[in-house]
Design a protein around this motif. Structure first.
Motif, PDB file in Angstrom:
ATOM      1  N   ILE A  85       7.559 -11.244  14.915  1.00  0.00           N
ATOM      2  CA  ILE A  85       7.976 -11.339  13.379  1.00  0.00           C
ATOM      3  C   ILE A  85       7.585 -12.764  13.012  1.00  0.00           C
ATOM      4  O   ILE A  85       7.095 -12.851  11.975  1.00  0.00           O
ATOM      5  CB  ILE A  85       9.815 -11.242  13.276  1.00  0.00           C
ATOM      6  CG1 ILE A  85       9.674  -9.585  13.477  1.00  0.00           C
ATOM      7  CG2 ILE A  85       9.885 -11.283  11.735  1.00  0.00           C
ATOM      8  CD1 ILE A  85      11.295  -9.297  13.788  1.00  0.00           C
ATOM      9  N   LEU A  86       7.868 -13.743  13.726  1.00  0.00           N
ATOM     10  CA  LEU A  86       7.538 -15.027  13.163  1.00  0.00           C
ATOM     11  C   LEU A  86       5.830 -15.517  13.113  1.00  0.00           C
ATOM     12  O   LEU A  86       5.553 -16.278  12.463  1.00  0.00           O
ATOM     13  CB  LEU A  86       8.085 -16.326  14.212  1.00  0.00           C
ATOM     14  CG  LEU A  86       9.725 -16.366  14.426  1.00  0.00           C
ATOM     15  CD1 LEU A  86      10.088 -17.428  15.414  1.00  0.00           C
ATOM     16  CD2 LEU A  86      10.382 -16.891  12.941  1.00  0.00           C
ATOM     17  N   ASN A  87       5.365 -14.591  14.146  1.00  0.00           N
ATOM     18  CA  ASN A  87       3.777 -14.953  14.108  1.00  0.00           C
ATOM     19  C   ASN A  87       3.203 -14.106  12.935  1.00  0.00           C
ATOM     20  O   ASN A  87       1.975 -14.036  12.883  1.00  0.00           O
ATOM     21  CB  ASN A  87       3.041 -14.751  15.538  1.00  0.00           C
ATOM     22  CG  ASN A  87       3.629 -15.724  16.231  1.00  0.00           C
ATOM     23  OD1 ASN A  87       3.752 -16.976  16.201  1.00  0.00           O
ATOM     24  ND2 ASN A  87       3.718 -15.312  17.494  1.00  0.00           N
ATOM     25  N   GLN A 107      14.983 -14.119   4.148  1.00  0.00           N
ATOM     26  CA  GLN A 107      16.481 -14.017   4.720  1.00  0.00           C
ATOM     27  C   GLN A 107      16.567 -13.913   6.195  1.00  0.00           C
ATOM     28  O   GLN A 107      17.283 -14.371   6.674  1.00  0.00           O
ATOM     29  CB  GLN A 107      17.082 -12.486   3.955  1.00  0.00           C
ATOM     30  CG  GLN A 107      18.584 -12.566   4.462  1.00  0.00           C
ATOM     31  CD  GLN A 107      19.410 -11.351   3.607  1.00  0.00           C
ATOM     32  OE1 GLN A 107      18.645 -10.553   3.220  1.00  0.00           O
ATOM     33  NE2 GLN A 107      20.367 -10.925   4.156  1.00  0.00           N
ATOM     34  N   PHE A 108      15.647 -13.272   6.924  1.00  0.00           N
ATOM     35  CA  PHE A 108      15.483 -13.077   8.203  1.00  0.00           C
ATOM     36  C   PHE A 108      15.404 -14.608   8.855  1.00  0.00           C
ATOM     37  O   PHE A 108      15.799 -14.857   9.697  1.00  0.00           O
ATOM     38  CB  PHE A 108      14.239 -12.117   8.776  1.00  0.00           C
ATOM     39  CG  PHE A 108      14.256 -12.341  10.330  1.00  0.00           C
ATOM     40  CD1 PHE A 108      15.225 -11.544  11.289  1.00  0.00           C
ATOM     41  CD2 PHE A 108      13.443 -13.030  10.729  1.00  0.00           C
ATOM     42  CE1 PHE A 108      14.832 -11.763  12.563  1.00  0.00           C
ATOM     43  CE2 PHE A 108      12.997 -12.924  12.276  1.00  0.00           C
ATOM     44  CZ  PHE A 108      13.869 -12.525  13.133  1.00  0.00           C
ATOM     45  N   LEU A 109      14.610 -15.566   8.231  1.00  0.00           N
ATOM     46  CA  LEU A 109      14.351 -16.702   8.947  1.00  0.00           C
ATOM     47  C   LEU A 109      15.474 -17.589   8.750  1.00  0.00           C
ATOM     48  O   LEU A 109      15.821 -18.373   9.574  1.00  0.00           O
ATOM     49  CB  LEU A 109      13.022 -17.375   8.093  1.00  0.00           C
ATOM     50  CG  LEU A 109      11.709 -16.539   8.162  1.00  0.00           C
ATOM     51  CD1 LEU A 109      10.622 -17.446   7.498  1.00  0.00           C
ATOM     52  CD2 LEU A 109      11.364 -16.728   9.934  1.00  0.00           C
ATOM     53  N   SER A 110      16.165 -17.368   7.701  1.00  0.00           N
ATOM     54  CA  SER A 110      17.233 -18.342   7.337  1.00  0.00           C
ATOM     55  C   SER A 110      18.477 -17.788   8.344  1.00  0.00           C
ATOM     56  O   SER A 110      19.263 -18.545   8.892  1.00  0.00           O
ATOM     57  CB  SER A 110      17.777 -18.063   6.061  1.00  0.00           C
ATOM     58  OG  SER A 110      16.815 -18.513   5.207  1.00  0.00           O
ATOM     59  N   VAL A 111      18.443 -16.240   8.452  1.00  0.00           N
ATOM     60  CA  VAL A 111      19.857 -15.947   9.122  1.00  0.00           C
ATOM     61  C   VAL A 111      19.389 -16.425  10.717  1.00  0.00           C
ATOM     62  O   VAL A 111      20.390 -16.420  11.565  1.00  0.00           O
ATOM     63  CB  VAL A 111      19.871 -14.228   8.904  1.00  0.00           C
ATOM     64  CG1 VAL A 111      20.818 -13.815  10.218  1.00  0.00           C
ATOM     65  CG2 VAL A 111      20.247 -14.145   7.705  1.00  0.00           C
ATOM     66  N   LEU A 112      18.059 -16.095  11.316  1.00  0.00           N
ATOM     67  CA  LEU A 112      17.764 -16.395  12.581  1.00  0.00           C
ATOM     68  C   LEU A 112      18.253 -17.869  13.030  1.00  0.00           C
ATOM     69  O   LEU A 112      18.502 -18.082  13.894  1.00  0.00           O
ATOM     70  CB  LEU A 112      16.116 -16.201  12.832  1.00  0.00           C
ATOM     71  CG  LEU A 112      15.868 -16.434  14.073  1.00  0.00           C
ATOM     72  CD1 LEU A 112      16.195 -15.489  14.993  1.00  0.00           C
ATOM     73  CD2 LEU A 112      14.173 -16.362  14.181  1.00  0.00           C
ATOM     74  N   TYR A 166      15.812 -21.027  17.713  1.00  0.00           N
ATOM     75  CA  TYR A 166      14.599 -20.573  17.087  1.00  0.00           C
ATOM     76  C   TYR A 166      14.546 -21.710  15.966  1.00  0.00           C
ATOM     77  O   TYR A 166      13.524 -21.435  15.383  1.00  0.00           O
ATOM     78  CB  TYR A 166      14.703 -19.407  16.653  1.00  0.00           C
ATOM     79  CG  TYR A 166      14.652 -18.255  17.786  1.00  0.00           C
ATOM     80  CD1 TYR A 166      13.500 -17.970  18.477  1.00  0.00           C
ATOM     81  CD2 TYR A 166      15.849 -17.597  18.178  1.00  0.00           C
ATOM     82  CE1 TYR A 166      13.270 -17.228  19.483  1.00  0.00           C
ATOM     83  CE2 TYR A 166      15.818 -16.735  19.267  1.00  0.00           C
ATOM     84  CZ  TYR A 166      14.391 -16.408  19.800  1.00  0.00           C
ATOM     85  OH  TYR A 166      14.396 -15.374  20.896  1.00  0.00           O
ATOM     86  N   LEU A 167      15.270 -22.656  15.750  1.00  0.00           N
ATOM     87  CA  LEU A 167      15.055 -23.612  14.625  1.00  0.00           C
ATOM     88  C   LEU A 167      13.413 -24.224  14.670  1.00  0.00           C
ATOM     89  O   LEU A 167      12.998 -24.208  13.744  1.00  0.00           O
ATOM     90  CB  LEU A 167      15.995 -24.536  14.885  1.00  0.00           C
ATOM     91  CG  LEU A 167      16.060 -25.819  13.678  1.00  0.00           C
ATOM     92  CD1 LEU A 167      16.090 -25.541  12.203  1.00  0.00           C
ATOM     93  CD2 LEU A 167      17.009 -26.935  14.053  1.00  0.00           C
ATOM     94  N   HIS A 168      13.262 -24.890  15.800  1.00  0.00           N
ATOM     95  CA  HIS A 168      11.998 -25.368  15.934  1.00  0.00           C
ATOM     96  C   HIS A 168      10.785 -24.429  15.537  1.00  0.00           C
ATOM     97  O   HIS A 168       9.808 -24.775  14.978  1.00  0.00           O
ATOM     98  CB  HIS A 168      11.548 -25.995  17.269  1.00  0.00           C
ATOM     99  CG  HIS A 168      10.316 -26.577  17.538  1.00  0.00           C
ATOM    100  ND1 HIS A 168       9.936 -27.877  17.192  1.00  0.00           N
ATOM    101  CD2 HIS A 168       9.260 -26.091  18.120  1.00  0.00           C
ATOM    102  CE1 HIS A 168       8.683 -28.147  17.320  1.00  0.00           C
ATOM    103  NE2 HIS A 168       8.069 -27.129  18.143  1.00  0.00           N
ATOM    104  N   ASP A 169      10.983 -23.352  16.043  1.00  0.00           N
ATOM    105  CA  ASP A 169       9.870 -22.305  16.076  1.00  0.00           C
ATOM    106  C   ASP A 169       9.768 -21.793  14.394  1.00  0.00           C
ATOM    107  O   ASP A 169       8.729 -21.619  13.735  1.00  0.00           O
ATOM    108  CB  ASP A 169      10.072 -20.919  16.613  1.00  0.00           C
ATOM    109  CG  ASP A 169       9.809 -21.181  17.988  1.00  0.00           C
ATOM    110  OD1 ASP A 169       9.409 -22.296  18.549  1.00  0.00           O
ATOM    111  OD2 ASP A 169      11.037 -20.522  18.773  1.00  0.00           O
ATOM    112  N   VAL A 170      10.789 -21.698  13.417  1.00  0.00           N
ATOM    113  CA  VAL A 170      10.920 -21.315  12.156  1.00  0.00           C
ATOM    114  C   VAL A 170      10.407 -22.614  11.316  1.00  0.00           C
ATOM    115  O   VAL A 170       9.442 -22.133  10.321  1.00  0.00           O
ATOM    116  CB  VAL A 170      12.259 -20.976  11.975  1.00  0.00           C
ATOM    117  CG1 VAL A 170      12.255 -20.723  10.413  1.00  0.00           C
ATOM    118  CG2 VAL A 170      12.760 -19.748  12.676  1.00  0.00           C
TER     119      VAL A 170
END
Length: 693
Positions: free
Chosen positions: A121-123, A148-153, A160-164
């Motif tokens: 999903i992130l990629n 919303q998914f990125l914020s909730v994640l 997963y903060l660094h990845d986002v």
């Protein structure tokens, strides 16, 4: 036979007429329409049924995670990983369903079985979606759910903060945050980042490394990539003040790299060639961020055919030098244009009073001191501070104070002090929006320092008329020993450079709007007509043992001599010609030099003199050559043509005749012919010097 040929058409007409009047035909058409509508409703039902079935599948995939069964989740992951253009890639409708369940079941994704789904999903390359061919309601829903998914994640699974954040920052070179919204859905990275900062305030500690890593390379990237990334850095600094210094540091460093690369390319060109090259038709081809011809950049191994980690060398094809110059100038010009434009409203009285303007100005001045000032021969980057410091008088005062503190701070290295002195002279000479009081203050400060310096150290200068045997006792006073007084000569050159540009402000009669007619002045007047008694000061200093006109830039010295003579401030031509003769003495052969005593220190070694004064000939605010930035800067910029009070032809004749007259008085008659030639050559060179200054 004729009737038989005509019957068929009539029969066809009757048959058509009869069929059109048949009620059964009308009812059949209604049935067809009804059937089409029914088929469309069936298709809608099929889509609804398909969505329902897909929801059931996704729900069962998430429930299977509780049983450690990753098969269905892996199936979803494979579809998401496919390129968007692939025919079997996941549709936006289905992706929206996956995102909905991922958000609602975020706690179930905290395991090894789900990490591949989250990575997929992130990629996902959401910026590559074709908005025009996508249902707008579906696309709008996708943007909302994905954001919303990125914020909730991040808020639920901080690992997963660094990845986002890396995903969002890595895409800074692909979109312009200041683009106008046409009303359609847009992907707002900064809105997501702002939420993440509110959820996890400590996340900003990871930003500097990500911003540095993802910054486009100044050579291999395109103009559009660089400018969009710079725009995003400015946008980030607006809502995250903690990142202001980091963002501006990266931008300034990029500008300096481009500036140095560009100057290396322009070194072999004259001013006319540069003007023609940088103001050509290339601008039309680059406006949309498309480079005329991308710089031919290749990486190559070192002599051992091994690449050093994080040290990739870039080679630019020399055959494409013209194209390289255009590309480099376009990149630098566009970035400076952005910086000057975006900060235009940042230094108003209101912004300064509320503190945001002061913070930004302090950030830029700090970077100037640490990055721009120590860099050798930048030509454009410093105009950022040149322009913004003129928005308010207080800002100009602050900048001048910074330069004075560096120039006269004995704890600073000498090279940095010399550079600061050059900035003082060039800024005061070229900044149109500074006040008369500021100009007079700088001049008085320099005069006071020079006077004190002469009193304290003039006795260190060896007089050529004294016995040369003293040289054996004082080796430091031998040839080249004048290097000890670098800062003195830099200060004096700064003063005469300022005088060349600002003599009108330094004339006391200027307060009463009186003209500067030289016929109305008298050298015998008891009170000086110049601020700080400039005329008396110059007359005294140029005759001191330091002989400053000899060690200043020749062009500046000649122009000063011309203006000073025109305005009856002082007469310098005889000293300049005398210095010229002393330089000629340095051509003595090496063998002759060995058999004679060393030359006195105030004669010095011309070659060494040139070496230590190369830096002093640098004027950082010489005319900007970048077209777009030049338009902005020119508003508060003093051109030489606007302050040059002399008529070149008349002045050349005056200087030539006056120089010859004084040489006749001071030098032997046997050298008259050569002196006149020197005077003529100096006056001829002044024609070119006027334009160069």
């Amino acid at each position: 036979m004729m009737m038989s040929l005509q019957n068929p058409p009539f029969e066809r007409k009757r048959s058509i007429t009869s069929s059109s009047s048949n009620p059964e035909s009308t009812s059949s058409k209604k049935r067809i329409k009804t059937e089409v509508k029914h088929e469309e409703s069936i298709m809608d039902d099929d889509n609804t049924f398909s969505d329902k079935m897909y929801r059931v599948f996704v729900k069962s995939a998430f429930e299977a995670l509780d049983k450690n069964d990753p098969l269905q989740i892996n199936t979803l992951t494979e579809r998401i990983n496919l390129p968007i253009s692939h025919k079997e890639s996941i549709s936006l409708n289905n992706f929206n369903i996956v995102l909905q369940y991922s958000i609602s079941s975020i706690s179930k994704l905290d395991n090894k079985l789900s990490q591949y789904l989250i990575s997929a999903i992130l990629n996902y390359r959401w910026l590559e979606l074709d908005v025009t061919s996508t249902d707008q309601s579906v696309y709008r829903s996708f943007i909302h759910l994905y954001s919303q998914f990125l914020s909730v994640l991040v808020s639920s699974l901080p690992k997963y903060l660094h990845d986002v954040t890396n995903k969002l920052i890595s895409e800074f070179d692909q979109f312009d945050p200041f683009r106008e919204n046409d009303g359609g859905p847009i992907i707002n990275h900064h809105e997501i980042l702002h939420k993440i900062i509110r959820y996890v305030p400590t996340c900003i500690n990871t930003f500097p490394a990500n911003l540095q890593k993802n910054f486009p390379h100044h050579l291999s990237s395109t103009t559009k990539e660089l400018t969009t990334y710079v725009n995003n850095l400015i946008k980030l600094a607006e809502y995250c003040p903690e990142m202001q210094y980091c963002a501006w540091r990266l931008i300034i460093e990029c500008c300096i790299k481009l500036d140095v690369e560009l100057q290396n390319e322009l070194d072999d060109l004259d001013d006319d060639e540069i003007e023609e090259l940088l103001n050509g038709d290339v601008e039309d081809d680059i406006e949309n961020g498309d480079d005329v011809a991308d710089v031919t950049i290749t990486t190559h191994p070192n002599e051992d055919d091994e690449l050093i980690e994080d040290d990739v060398e870039y080679m630019i094809d020399q055959l494409d030098s013209t194209a390289n110059i255009k590309i480099l100038s376009s990149k630098l010009d566009t970035i400076l244009d952005i910086l000057l434009s975006k900060t235009s409203n940042s230094f108003t009285i209101d912004k300064l009073n509320e503190g945001s303007g002061v913070t930004l100005f302090n950030t830029i001045t700090s970077l100037f001191k640490s990055h721009i000032l120590p860099t050798h021969f930048t030509k454009s980057t410093q105009f950022i501070l040149f322009h913004i410091s003129q928005y308010q008088q207080d800002l100009a005062d602050s900048f001048l104070v910074l330069l004075i503190e560096v120039a006269f701070n004995t704890n600073e290295i000498l090279e940095k002090r010399l550079k600061s002195m050059q900035y003082i002279s060039s800024y005061v000479a070229r900044a149109k929006n500074i006040s008369r009081h500021q100009v007079v203050f700088i001049v008085s400060y320099l005069i006071g320092w020079i006077n004190k310096y002469i009193i304290e150290r003039e006795n260190e200068v060896f007089d050529s008329q004294q016995d040369t045997s003293i040289l054996s006792k004082y080796p430091s006073r031998s040839a080249g020993g004048m290097e000890r007084f670098k800062l003195f000569y830099a200060a004096f050159q700064a003063l005469i450079y300022i005088f060349c540009f600002r003599h009108e402000l330094l004339y006391k009669a200027n307060d009463t709007n009186e003209g500067m007619n030289q016929n109305s002045r008298s050298r015998n007047s008891t009170e000086s007509e110049w601020e700080c008694d400039l005329d008396k000061f110059f007359q005294r200093v140029i005759l001191s043992k330091f002989n400053p006109l000899k060690f200043c830039d020749e062009t500046v010295a000649y122009i000063f001599a011309k203006i000073a003579t025109k305005l009856n401030v002082c007469y310098c031509y005889s000293i300049i010609e005398h210095n010229k003769r002393e330089r000629m003495l340095q051509t003595v052969s090496t063998e002759d030099a060995k058999s004679t005593h060393a030359l006195p220190s105030n004669v010095g070694n011309f070659r060494q003199k040139q070496e230590f004064l190369d830096l002093e000939a640098y004027f950082p605010f010489d005319p900007l050559v970048l077209p777009s930035s030049k338009k902005i800067v020119s508003k508060w910029y003093v051109d030489w043509s606007s302050v040059n009070p002399t008529n070149e032809e008349d002045d050349d004749e005056d200087s030539g005749s006056a120089s010859s007259h004084h040489e006749d008085e001071d030098l032997d008659e046997e050298d008259d012919d050569s002196q006149e030639e020197d005077a003529l050559s100096s006056s001829e060179s002044e024609d070119d010097d006027d334009d160069e200054l």
